[in-house]
Every structure is written in structure tokens, then in C-alpha cells.
Design an enzyme around this catalytic site. Structure first.
Site, PDB file in Angstrom:
ATOM      1  N   HIS A  91     -33.621  37.803 -21.635  1.00  0.00           N
ATOM      2  CA  HIS A  91     -32.635  36.999 -22.367  1.00  0.00           C
ATOM      3  C   HIS A  91     -32.175  37.694 -23.654  1.00  0.00           C
ATOM      4  O   HIS A  91     -31.138  37.336 -24.201  1.00  0.00           O
ATOM      5  CB  HIS A  91     -33.120  35.552 -22.590  1.00  0.00           C
ATOM      6  CG  HIS A  91     -34.103  35.343 -23.701  1.00  0.00           C
ATOM      7  ND1 HIS A  91     -35.464  35.256 -23.501  1.00  0.00           N
ATOM      8  CD2 HIS A  91     -33.922  35.155 -25.029  1.00  0.00           C
ATOM      9  CE1 HIS A  91     -36.067  35.043 -24.645  1.00  0.00           C
ATOM     10  NE2 HIS A  91     -35.159  34.971 -25.597  1.00  0.00           N
ATOM     11  N   ASP A 226     -39.074  37.540 -17.680  1.00  0.00           N
ATOM     12  CA  ASP A 226     -38.139  37.670 -18.798  1.00  0.00           C
ATOM     13  C   ASP A 226     -38.288  39.013 -19.523  1.00  0.00           C
ATOM     14  O   ASP A 226     -38.787  39.085 -20.643  1.00  0.00           O
ATOM     15  CB  ASP A 226     -38.349  36.500 -19.769  1.00  0.00           C
ATOM     16  CG  ASP A 226     -37.138  36.272 -20.653  1.00  0.00           C
ATOM     17  OD1 ASP A 226     -36.294  37.184 -20.758  1.00  0.00           O
ATOM     18  OD2 ASP A 226     -37.033  35.184 -21.254  1.00  0.00           O
ATOM     19  N   SER A 658     -38.712  36.582 -29.691  1.00  0.00           N
ATOM     20  CA  SER A 658     -38.474  36.870 -28.284  1.00  0.00           C
ATOM     21  C   SER A 658     -38.508  38.366 -28.037  1.00  0.00           C
ATOM     22  O   SER A 658     -37.824  39.123 -28.728  1.00  0.00           O
ATOM     23  CB  SER A 658     -37.111  36.336 -27.863  1.00  0.00           C
ATOM     24  OG  SER A 658     -37.186  34.959 -27.676  1.00  0.00           O
TER      25      SER A 658
HETATM   26  N1  ARG Z   1     -36.012  29.622 -24.924  1.00  0.00           N
HETATM   27  C1  ARG Z   1     -36.006  31.060 -25.009  1.00  0.00           C
HETATM   28  C2  ARG Z   1     -36.041  31.509 -26.445  1.00  0.00           C
HETATM   29  O1  ARG Z   1     -35.377  30.957 -27.273  1.00  0.00           O
HETATM   30  C3  ARG Z   1     -34.789  31.661 -24.405  1.00  0.00           C
HETATM   31  C4  ARG Z   1     -34.673  31.491 -22.966  1.00  0.00           C
HETATM   32  C5  ARG Z   1     -33.353  31.932 -22.436  1.00  0.00           C
HETATM   33  N2  ARG Z   1     -33.185  31.344 -21.129  1.00  0.00           N
HETATM   34  C6  ARG Z   1     -32.301  30.369 -20.831  1.00  0.00           C
HETATM   35  N3  ARG Z   1     -32.438  29.767 -19.678  1.00  0.00           N
HETATM   36  N4  ARG Z   1     -31.332  29.997 -21.635  1.00  0.00           N
HETATM   37  O2  ARG Z   1     -36.668  32.492 -26.768  1.00  0.00           O
END
Ligand code: ARG
Length: 722
Positions: A91, A226, A658
């Protein structure tokens, strides 16, 4: 008999003291790497095998040299080979991956692995920063700020910051900045080396990299692969340089070895990266305002955009590729704010804050620096509250329409057009720079969804912002495009806007900019609309926000200082602010609700269980099952014969982290942090020890996806520890 009983009691007593000091209960904290020495004893107790100097050292290579900040702080990455290979989340690479995708060469859906360096794909605009050193400059700054009001204070911090940064980087190719901590109770200088030639090496198909999509986002148990892989390029002298075909892979000071040894509950883990923002000293008043006003405005505005985009993205692949990246960003924080609101309510965060504030008020009695803080703060909130949502309905709603953003860009043109002859050169300059960005902009411009977004976000604003705050343009629209109900009138207006606006297509824009006139601009419906809302907000309402922020910051600074005097344990680490932090903890399970227990890891078996052929979130690539059924797991299966996919730890992380490496006790890479969990979505406001977990993709699954699923031999480049 008696002796046995005594022994048992003694053992029980030992067990309970062991529990009381059980390290796994003390994992809140995003620590400054330079000061991590003070945590050494605790880290050791939890299992850490290295020294503070192994984490941060300015005289020799240390772990910090392998950690990169991505694109100014939106994510973190880590160097994993002596050829500048970078791991981060899928992501985090998503925007680069969608930008490099075309319907003919759709690497977003199909994945991509470069076979040679020459096949690696430059990503325009992407850069990374590596921390060279940091320095506490609090004592050089705070004495200079005595007696200054907030505005003068900010200016002074800025000028001192520039001065120190310049001194720190003179004669080098580094860049530096001074950052504020704890709302201005401390300041640190950071020196960075910036690398601007970054290339995509590989990515799994998004059916792996985004498996589970928005349904699983922010939730455990998770099966998302991811990760994506990049490489840093430099000039022949191994120095940062802008893209050039002849640039070479970067030889880093330090890179992370990768461990395949596996993990179990209780193992030590460390996450090293760039957490973006937490607000752990938020007040009860702030919590209330977020729950009641601000979060609903953000959620409802984003909801409109997401639904309108999704409808069009499902129609064809060109639109899907054009809108995917923005969709994912907006969806991510749409769900975040839903979760934050829910969990603040469930975990009674408001009451927790009130209790702490009651304690503080007691402590503050008779202390002039602290006694009146909360009365003053309450006044600031009361003055701001009626206007608090207005800005969110604008920024998240009205201004979220693409046509409005384009009109916004033309704002600089208006004052020039009163005398086109005199301002000829300036006008030409604005024209050229606008057109330069136009291609990129109109690539992701989708007319049918944008038109809906205008009509619906306008209706949302109309229904939710108090009438006395509406700009005159709203009444004008209702009159000029009257069609029975406001809803129908706004639809009619939006339709007309897209028929006539200079900003509704690149062709219209070019035509207008070739011969721009003042009337042509101010009568343009998109411009009139945008400008009506902007002027209204700037002239009448932005001052409420500005006054509030000034007071809020000053009072928060005093509050944090006072809390530290009341109980030093409450201010052991500063809120996240996109600076490099260490978080340590352990692999840990949890019970999300009564009678339910969540294991610390998921496996490939779970992917097969969640699999839904053809689904946009739960489909899997064809060769996944060939490999899975043949048990072609290479060196990546765990003792139970399954390849582990993700695991949870109690590390304290937030957005910006992330892509951060999850390291074991010896500083070897065991996973990549990529998410938080639903039951603790209020974690940026209060760290909840019972529920807060950090969700990580297991490095063995990452390598399986590269080697087996992707057929790449990149793993050979890594230093593997077995
Ligand atoms: N929740 C994750 C974060 O903020 C990002 C995931 C991205 N994936 C998605 N399905 N939008 O680090």
C-alpha cells in the site's frame, strides 16, 4: 504438607510479581532512537540482545542507517541488501504501481518482477530520506522564546531552526530541519540524506498485496501480502543523485539480514520507523468534538466520494487504474475514522480523559502556571465548536471534487486578468505551469463521478452546516438552478457546471488559457462555486479555527509540562511527529471480545479459506493454488508445515510506520508492519494495552511470494539467517 503449601504459595507469589513486571504489559511508547539507552534494561528484560549503539550510532554503522523515510513521511522502508534493495508495504508502493500500470501492461493486477537492473522501473517523484544524525536543541531554543506570543514564538523557532539547519549542513549534500516535540516543550535537529532515484523492482499482484481489500483493512485476522520492493540508485561516487540511466545501485552503510527462524508468542520484537501523528494528550473536549462533529463530517464526505468512484471504477479498467490510488487513500482513512469513533465510545476514552483531567485539576490548584488551563481551554472549545465541522465539509467534501481542485489552481489568475496587457508575462507563466500539470491531472479526472460528487457534497454541506455559515453562492445556485428540492437543484447545477466549465476537460482548459478574460473566469460555474466557498470561509470563519489552534497549542504545551510535573511516567515519550522512532514489544495474542481468542499468526490456509473467485477483494492469482496444493513452500514453511502469512505484536505504531521493519532480538528482519487492529482504532488518542496490536506480514510469506509465486531470484541478494 505444610512445606509443600508454603512452596506453592511462594511460587504463586513469584509468579504474580513476575506478572506485575511482565514486560509485555509495558509496550506503549514511540522512543527517540538517540535516547533509547534509557530503555535498555527494560528492552533486555523483554528479550532484546543488542545494545543502544547497535540501534543508533553516529560514528559507525547502526540499524538506523538501514531505515528510510518514504516520500517525506507517508511510509517507511528498509534496506535489505548491499545493493540498496528496499522493502516496504504494497500500500506504500501503490501509487507508484498504479502510475506505472496501463491496460496493456497492468502490473497492478498481474504483478511484476524485474529480471535485471535494467528492467527496474524509475518512479518519477518518489524519494527517500535516511537519517544521518539528530541533536537535542531544546536548550538552544526554549530560552529564546520567553515572553513571546504564539505568533512571534513560531517565527523565532522558524528562524533559529533555519540557522541551525544551515550550520549543520554547510559544505555537505545533506538537508536538515528542526522539529517540534510535545507541542513545543522540546526541539530536535534532524540531518538527512535524500535519495531521488528510486526504482520499482517488483510487486505481487494486488490480489496478494491488497488481499482482503477494505473489508479486511484495519482488522485482524489478516492475510494480506502487503509488500513491494524498490531500489535506491546513486551516482558512481555512491552519492545521492537525480535519475540518470547510468546511475548505479546504492551501497548502504547498513542493511538488514533476514531471519527465517520463525517466531512464537512472547518473542521480542522491535519496530523501527517514522510514525506520523498521534495525539495522546488530546483532552476530553477534543474527544467529544471528534466523536460528535468532526469525524462524522469526514466520514460522510468521504463516503460520497468513494461510492461515486467505485461505481465508475467497476465499469472499465482505464478508470479503475486512474482512480485506484486516490480511492485507496480516501478509503483507508474513511474506515479509520469510523473505527476511531466506535472504539473511543466502546473504550470510554472520554471518561478516561475526564478522570485524568480531574487529577490534573487537583494537582494544579494554587499553581498559577496550571490552575486556569481547563477553564480557558473550555472557553476556546465553546467558541470554536459551532464552526468546527465547516472546514471538514469543505476539505473532505466540496473541495474533494476534481473540477473544484482545478478551479482552485486558477485562483492566482484572477487578480492578473484586470489588466491583461500589463500582466502578460505573469499570465503566460500561470498558463504554462497549469498546462504542465494538466495532463497528469486529467488522467485521473472522471467526469461522471465528479459530477455526482459536486451535487452530493453540496447537499451534505447544505444539510449539515448551520445556515448562517453558508456562502451566498448556495442561495444563488438554488435560485438559478431551481428544480423543486435542493437535491434536484444541486444535481441540475452540477450537470450545467460540467457542460460549461473551462475546467471540465483539458480541451476546454487549453481553449480558455489561450485567451483568458476576467469575465470568462468569474462567470465560470466551477470557479464561482469554488471561490464562493473559499472566500466565505477565509473572510468569516477561518479566524475561529486559527484562534482555536493558537489557544489549543499554548494550553496543550502547558498541560503536557504540568502532567510531567504531576507524574513523570505520563510524559515518557513524545507524540509521533514523523520523526524516527523505536517501538519495542513482543509477539502477543488477544481476546477481541467475550469467549473469542485471536492467535498471534495466520497462515496460507486462511487465504484458501477466504478465497472468493472473481471477487475484487478476495480473489487469488491462478498459480497460488498450484503452488499451495503441491505444497511448494521452499524454505518458508513453519514447523506446522504451513507458510505463515501475518502475525501480531503489541508494538506501538501508527500511520507512517507502514512498511517499517519488524526486527527480532538480534536485529534481524522478521516482518513488515502494515496495520493496526479494529478493537484499538482509538490508539492514536489512547494506547490500550489490552487491545492494541500491530499487524505485520511475515517475512517468510514475503519471500515465498517473491520466489515461488513471482518466480524471481531476488532472494539470492538477501542475507538469510536460518
Ligand atoms: N490501514 C493500512 C494503514 O494505514 C493501509 C491499508 C491499505 N489497504 C487498503 N485496503 N486501503 O497502514
Amino acid at each position: 504438607m505444610n512445606r509443600t503449601k508454603t512452596l506453592i504459595l511462594a511460587l504463586l507469589a513469584m509468579a504474580s510479581t513476575a506478572f506485575a513486571t511482565n514486560p509485555t504489559t509495558t509496550d506503549e511508547g514511540m522512543w527517540l532512537p538517540m535516547l533509547i539507552g534509557k530503555n535498555q534494561a527494560q528492552m533486555k528484560k523483554q528479550g532484546f540482545k543488542l545494545t543502544p549503539q547497535d540501534i543508533y550510532d553516529i560514528n559507525k554503522a547502526s540499524l538506523k542507517d538501514a531505515i528510510v523515510m518514504l516520500g517525506g513521511g507517508f511510509c517507511t522502508g528498509e534496506i535489505v541488501s548491499n545493493k540498496g534493495l528496499l522493502f516496504t508495504n504494497h500500500h506504500c508502493g501503490y501509487d507508484a504501481i498504479t502510475t506505472l500500470s496501463t491496460p496493456q501492461d497492468n502490473i497492478l493486477d498481474n504483478g511484476f518482477w524485474a529480471k535485471t537492473n535494467a528492467e527496474e522501473r524509475p518512479v518519477e517523484g518518489l524519494f527517500v530520506d535516511i537519517l544521518v544524525r539528530m541533536e537535542d536543541v531544546t536548550n538552544k531554543i526554549l530560552p529564546e522564546l520567553k515572553g513571546l506570543d504564539e505568533k512571534a514564538r513560531a517565527a523565532k523557532v522558524n528562524s533559529l531552526g533555519n540557522e541551525f539547519s544551515k550550520k549543520a549542513t554547510d559544505g555537505t549534500t545533506y538537508n536538515a530541519s528542526v522539529r517540534e516535540f510535545a507541542k513545543g516543550n522540546a526541539y530536535y535537529l534532524f540531518v538527512f540524506e535524500k535519495f531521488t532515484d528510486i526504482r520499482l523492482v517488483g510487486t505481487p499482484p494486488q490480489s496478494i498485496g491488497k488481499f482482503g481489500g477494505d473489508t479486511d483493512n484495519w482488522e485482524w485476522p489478516r492475510h494480506t501480502g502487503d509488500f513491494s520492493v524498490f531500489r535506491i540508485y546513486v551516482n558512481k561516487e555512491n552519492k545521492a543523485a537525480d535519475y540518470a540511466a547510468e546511475n548505479v545501485p546504492y551501497t548502504p552503510k547498513k542493511f538488514l539480514p533476514v531471519s527465517l527462524k520463525g517466531i512464537k508468542a512472547g518473542d521480542f520484537t522491535m519496530v523501527f520507523g517514522f510514525p506520523g501523528r498521534t495525539n495522546r494528550y488530546e483532552t476530553s473536549m477534543g474527544v467529544k468534538l471528534a466523536i460528535e462533529k468532526v469525524n462524522p463530517a469526514i466520514i460522510n464526505s468521504r463516503d460520497i466520494r468513494l461510492k461515486a468512484w467505485k461505481e465508475e471504477m467497476d465499469k472499465d479498467v482505464v478508470t479503475k487504474l486512474a482512480l485506484s490510488s486516490e480511492y485507496a487513500n480516501i478509503a483507508n482513512y474513511w474506515k479509520y475514522f469510523i473505527g476511531q469513533t466506535q472504539q473511543m465510545q466502546r473504550l470510554k476514552v472520554y471518561d478516561q480523559k475526564l478522570a485524568l483531567e480531574a487529577q490534573f485539576k487537583d494537582f494544579a490548584k494554587g499553581k498559577p502556571a496550571y490552575e486556569g488551563i481547563f477553564d480557558e481551554w473550555q472557553k476556546a472549545y465553546t467558541a470554536y465548536e459551532p464552526y468546527a465541522a465547516h472546514q471538514s465539509y469543505l476539505s473532505q467534501g466540496i473541495f474533494g471534487a476534481n473540477v473544484v481542485q482545478m478551479a482552485l489552481g486558477a485562483g492566482a489568475l484572477e487578480p492578473m486578468l484586470s489588466d491583461t496587457a500589463k500582466n502578460k508575462a505573469m499570465i503566460a507563466q500561470i498558463r504554462n505551469s497549469t498546462l504542465k500539470n494538466a495532463d497528469e491531472f486529467y488522467k485521473s479526472f472522471n467526469l461522471p463521478s465528479d459530477q455526482k460528487i459536486v451535487a452530493q457534497t453540496l447537499l451534505l454541506f447544505y444539510n449539515n452546516v448551520p445556515k448562517d455559515q453558508h456562502p451566498p453562492v448556495v442561495a444563488e445556485i438554488l435560485k438559478e438552478f431551481s428544480a423543486g428540492t435542493p437535491e434536484e437543484s444541486f444535481k441540475k447545477f452540477a450537470q450545467e457546471m460540467y457542460f460549461t466549465s473551462h475546467f471540465a476537460s483539458k480541451a476546454n482548459l487549453v481553449k480558455f488559457l489561450n485567451n483568458p478574460t476576467a469575465d470568462g473566469l468569474t462567470n465560470d460555474l466551477a470557479y464561482r462555486y469554488f471561490n464562493g466557498f473559499r472566500k466565505n470561509y477565509v473572510s468569516k470563519f477561518s479566524k475561529f479555527a486559527a484562534d482555536f489552534q493558537t489557544a489549543d497549542k499554548r494550553l496543550a504545551r502547558a498541560y503536557i509540562k504540568g502532567l510531567g510535573e504531576m507524574n513523570p511516567d505520563l510524559v515518557k515519550y513524545p507524540d509521533a511527529n514523523s520523526t524516527l522512532r523505536v517501538s519495542y514489544g513482543n509477539v502477543q495474542t488477544y481476546a477481541p471480545r467475550d469467549a473469542v481468542h485471536y492467535d498471534h499468526k495466520t497462515t496460507m490456509k486462511g487465504l484458501a479459506e477466504k478465497y472468493k473467485p472473481g471477487d475484487s477483494e478476495f480473489d487469488l492469482p491462478k498459480n497460488f493454488f498450484d503452488l499451495y496444493n503441491a505444497k511448494d513452500f521452499g524454505q518458508y514453511a513453519d514447523k506446522d508445515g504451513q507458510v505463515p502469512v501475518a502475525f501480531i505484536t503489541n508494538n506501538d505504531i501508527t500511520g507512517g510506520n507502514s512498511g517499517s521493519p519488524v526486527l527480532n532480538a538480534k536485529g534481524e528482519l522478521i516482518g513488515l508492519a502494515f496495520d493496526g487492529n479494529w478493537e484499538a482504532m482509538s490508539g492514536d488518542i489512547v494506547f490500550d494495552k489490552t487491545y492494541k496490536r500491530c499487524i505485520n506480514v511475515d517475512i517468510r510469506y514475503v519471500l515465498w511470494c517473491i520466489e515461488k509465486l513471482g518466480g524471481s531470484d531476488l532472494v539470492k541478494e538477501l542475507q538469510i539467517v536460518k
